[in-house]
Design a protein around this motif. Structure first.
Motif, PDB file in Angstrom:
ATOM      1  N   LYS A  84       0.854  -1.193   0.000  1.00  0.00           N
ATOM      2  CA  LYS A  84       0.000   0.000   0.000  1.00  0.00           C
ATOM      3  C   LYS A  84       0.883   1.234   0.000  1.00  0.00           C
ATOM      4  CE  LYS A  84      -3.601  -1.845   3.050  1.00  0.00           C
ATOM      5  NZ  LYS A  84      -4.165  -1.667   4.398  1.00  0.00           N
ATOM      6  N   PRO A  85       0.494   2.306  -0.712  1.00  0.00           N
ATOM      7  CA  PRO A  85       1.267   3.539  -0.568  1.00  0.00           C
ATOM      8  C   PRO A  85       1.095   4.098   0.851  1.00  0.00           C
ATOM      9  CG  PRO A  85      -0.567   3.839  -2.133  1.00  0.00           C
ATOM     10  CD  PRO A  85      -0.624   2.421  -1.638  1.00  0.00           C
ATOM     11  N   VAL A  86       2.072   4.891   1.284  1.00  0.00           N
ATOM     12  CA  VAL A  86       1.990   5.511   2.609  1.00  0.00           C
ATOM     13  C   VAL A  86       1.274   6.850   2.470  1.00  0.00           C
ATOM     14  CG1 VAL A  86       3.311   6.383   4.577  1.00  0.00           C
ATOM     15  CG2 VAL A  86       4.125   4.381   3.314  1.00  0.00           C
ATOM     16  N   LEU A  87       0.242   7.048   3.282  1.00  0.00           N
ATOM     17  CA  LEU A  87      -0.475   8.333   3.299  1.00  0.00           C
ATOM     18  C   LEU A  87       0.006   9.119   4.513  1.00  0.00           C
ATOM     19  CD1 LEU A  87      -2.714  10.261   2.285  1.00  0.00           C
ATOM     20  CD2 LEU A  87      -4.297   9.028   3.789  1.00  0.00           C
ATOM     21  N   ILE A  88       0.700  10.207   4.257  1.00  0.00           N
ATOM     22  CA  ILE A  88       1.218  11.030   5.348  1.00  0.00           C
ATOM     23  C   ILE A  88       0.274  12.210   5.540  1.00  0.00           C
ATOM     24  CG2 ILE A  88       3.173  12.419   6.112  1.00  0.00           C
ATOM     25  CD1 ILE A  88       4.849  10.551   4.180  1.00  0.00           C
ATOM     26  N   VAL A  89      -0.200  12.346   6.766  1.00  0.00           N
ATOM     27  CA  VAL A  89      -1.118  13.439   7.079  1.00  0.00           C
ATOM     28  C   VAL A  89      -0.401  14.378   8.042  1.00  0.00           C
ATOM     29  CG1 VAL A  89      -3.436  14.022   7.877  1.00  0.00           C
ATOM     30  CG2 VAL A  89      -3.005  11.758   6.881  1.00  0.00           C
ATOM     31  N   GLU A 109       7.850   3.151  -2.427  1.00  0.00           N
ATOM     32  CA  GLU A 109       7.641   3.368  -3.859  1.00  0.00           C
ATOM     33  C   GLU A 109       6.762   4.599  -4.096  1.00  0.00           C
ATOM     34  OE1 GLU A 109       5.883   0.430  -7.219  1.00  0.00           O
ATOM     35  OE2 GLU A 109       6.964  -0.469  -5.534  1.00  0.00           O
ATOM     36  N   GLN A 110       5.758   4.775  -3.229  1.00  0.00           N
ATOM     37  CA  GLN A 110       4.835   5.906  -3.411  1.00  0.00           C
ATOM     38  C   GLN A 110       4.448   6.513  -2.062  1.00  0.00           C
ATOM     39  OE1 GLN A 110       0.993   5.058  -5.199  1.00  0.00           O
ATOM     40  NE2 GLN A 110       0.600   7.226  -5.588  1.00  0.00           N
ATOM     41  N   LEU A 111       4.503   7.822  -1.999  1.00  0.00           N
ATOM     42  CA  LEU A 111       4.044   8.556  -0.814  1.00  0.00           C
ATOM     43  C   LEU A 111       2.927   9.498  -1.246  1.00  0.00           C
ATOM     44  CD1 LEU A 111       7.489   9.669   0.703  1.00  0.00           C
ATOM     45  CD2 LEU A 111       6.133   7.647   1.308  1.00  0.00           C
ATOM     46  N   VAL A 112       1.912   9.605  -0.408  1.00  0.00           N
ATOM     47  CA  VAL A 112       0.828  10.551  -0.670  1.00  0.00           C
ATOM     48  C   VAL A 112       0.726  11.458   0.548  1.00  0.00           C
ATOM     49  CG1 VAL A 112      -1.637  10.786  -1.176  1.00  0.00           C
ATOM     50  CG2 VAL A 112      -0.381   8.797  -2.050  1.00  0.00           C
ATOM     51  N   PHE A 113       0.673  12.756   0.319  1.00  0.00           N
ATOM     52  CA  PHE A 113       0.567  13.727   1.419  1.00  0.00           C
ATOM     53  C   PHE A 113      -0.806  14.400   1.360  1.00  0.00           C
ATOM     54  CE2 PHE A 113       5.109  13.325   0.825  1.00  0.00           C
ATOM     55  CZ  PHE A 113       5.625  13.391   2.110  1.00  0.00           C
ATOM     56  N   ALA A 114      -1.518  14.399   2.469  1.00  0.00           N
ATOM     57  CA  ALA A 114      -2.837  15.036   2.546  1.00  0.00           C
ATOM     58  C   ALA A 114      -2.716  16.291   3.409  1.00  0.00           C
ATOM     59  CB  ALA A 114      -3.844  14.062   3.153  1.00  0.00           C
ATOM     60  N   CYS A 115      -2.755  17.458   2.780  1.00  0.00           N
ATOM     61  CA  CYS A 115      -2.560  18.708   3.521  1.00  0.00           C
ATOM     62  C   CYS A 115      -3.876  19.193   4.106  1.00  0.00           C
ATOM     63  CB  CYS A 115      -2.022  19.795   2.600  1.00  0.00           C
ATOM     64  SG  CYS A 115      -0.435  19.393   1.893  1.00  0.00           S
ATOM     65  N   GLY A 116      -4.012  19.062   5.411  1.00  0.00           N
ATOM     66  CA  GLY A 116      -5.184  19.600   6.088  1.00  0.00           C
ATOM     67  C   GLY A 116      -5.030  21.096   6.310  1.00  0.00           C
ATOM     68  N   ARG A 117      -6.170  21.756   6.442  1.00  0.00           N
ATOM     69  CA  ARG A 117      -6.209  23.184   6.817  1.00  0.00           C
ATOM     70  C   ARG A 117      -7.254  23.318   7.913  1.00  0.00           C
ATOM     71  NH1 ARG A 117      -3.072  27.709   5.258  1.00  0.00           N
ATOM     72  NH2 ARG A 117      -1.361  26.501   4.417  1.00  0.00           N
ATOM     73  N   TYR A 118      -7.483  24.504   8.375  1.00  0.00           N
ATOM     74  CA  TYR A 118      -8.476  24.778   9.421  1.00  0.00           C
ATOM     75  C   TYR A 118      -8.143  23.922  10.654  1.00  0.00           C
ATOM     76  CZ  TYR A 118     -10.504  26.139   4.975  1.00  0.00           C
ATOM     77  OH  TYR A 118     -10.662  26.631   3.724  1.00  0.00           O
ATOM     78  N   GLU A 119      -9.177  23.315  11.283  1.00  0.00           N
ATOM     79  CA  GLU A 119      -8.918  22.532  12.505  1.00  0.00           C
ATOM     80  C   GLU A 119      -8.530  21.089  12.182  1.00  0.00           C
ATOM     81  OE1 GLU A 119      -8.790  24.059  15.529  1.00  0.00           O
ATOM     82  OE2 GLU A 119      -9.065  25.771  14.198  1.00  0.00           O
TER      83      GLU A 119
END
Ligand code: ADE
Length: 270
Positions: A84-89, A109-119
């Motif tokens: 599974k790709p790694v999801l970095i939050v 092999e694959q990294l995914v970054f989820a950029c949160g905003r607000y709270e």
């Protein structure tokens, strides 16, 4: 390596087109795609946030645009890897991102970054995403940023420079702060005398053994002064006598391979 970044401010990631990381992208060492979260909304206002259940200040990111965005990224996987790709939050509530984490993630092999905003992002997104990703909330440190984008810039640079071929001289990755659990020694260049300040004489001596020892002892001194917390994890078991003496001068004794600060040592640290 492939990296996908999802954000409501894709322009924030523009610096990743510059310098070493930009060059790595051009050279095909790193494939990096930035996605605008708002393209995964369905309403006229392209809404990504809503008020928090239970009340409180600020807004929370809605789950559905995140699920749509992450499902699209997961569906567009490179290669045939079963992993599974790694999801970095990025989040101040995440585990601490360190040089060891950077090395670990540089193997993926694959990294995914989820950029949160607000709270932050509705917590159910992290639960749902675990089906498709290894989810890792990550913090840069104990302070609060306005969103994940700045943290992603830092993490992508720290990880990207460890990929083979990105840094021209790989030796420079070996002798840098945190590579051996200590801070780096001070560095100097020409002229040897500048504004009445001389470069330490040992560095001009040509004696490579003495230079290496001086640099190690400077690492110990700096780390004891600035980051004594790092010394608790330092393996002092096989230190040569001169290095034990250097630590003794700094107020540390070696007991069972670990450094212990003498209670009577001055300086006020620890
Ligand atoms: N987002 C907000 N603050 C953060 C931090 N300290 N580290 C990572 N991401 C963040």
């Amino acid at each position: 390596m492939r990296i996908d970044v999802v954000s409501i401010f894709p322009e924030y990631l523009a610096p990743l087109e510059l310098s070493l990381i930009g060059k790595a992208r051009q050279d095909g060492l790193l494939q990096l795609n930035v996605h605008d979260l708002r393209t995964f909304t369905t309403d006229r206002h392209r809404t990504v946030d809503d008020t928090p259940y239970g009340g409180g200040a600020g807004m929370v990111m809605k789950p559905e645009p995140w699920a749509q965005a992450l499902a699209a990224v997961a569906a567009d996987r490179p290669g045939t890897s079963a992993a599974k790709p790694v999801l970095i939050v990025p989040s101040p509530a995440g585990e601490r991102f360190t040089q060891a984490t950077a090395h670990e993630l540089a193997e993926e092999e694959q990294l995914v970054f989820a950029c949160g905003r607000y709270e932050g992002i509705d917590e159910r997104v992290m639960e749902w995403a675990a089906e498709h990703f290894t989810v890792r909330p990550m913090s840069l440190g104990d302070y609060v940023l306005n969103g994940g984008e700045v943290a992603v810039l830092a993490m992508v640079e720290a990880i990207g420079r460890l990929l083979p071929g990105v840094v021209g001289n790989p030796d420079s990755l070996v002798e840098e702060s945190h590579s051996d659990g200590l801070l780096e020694y001070p560095v100097y260049t020409k002229p040897s005398s500048w504004r009445d300040r001389d470069v330490p004489a040992v560095l001009l001596s040509g004696n490579h053994g003495k230079i290496a020892q001086w640099r190690r002892h400077e690492q110990y001194r700096r780390t004891a002064e600035r980051r004594p917390d790092l010394l608790a994890g330092f393996d002092a078991g096989a230190l040569p006598r001169a290095d034990r003496a250097a630590f003794a001068d700094l107020g540390y004794d070696v007991v069972d391979g670990r450094l212990h600060r003498r209670p009577d040592a001055g300086g006020g640290q620890n």
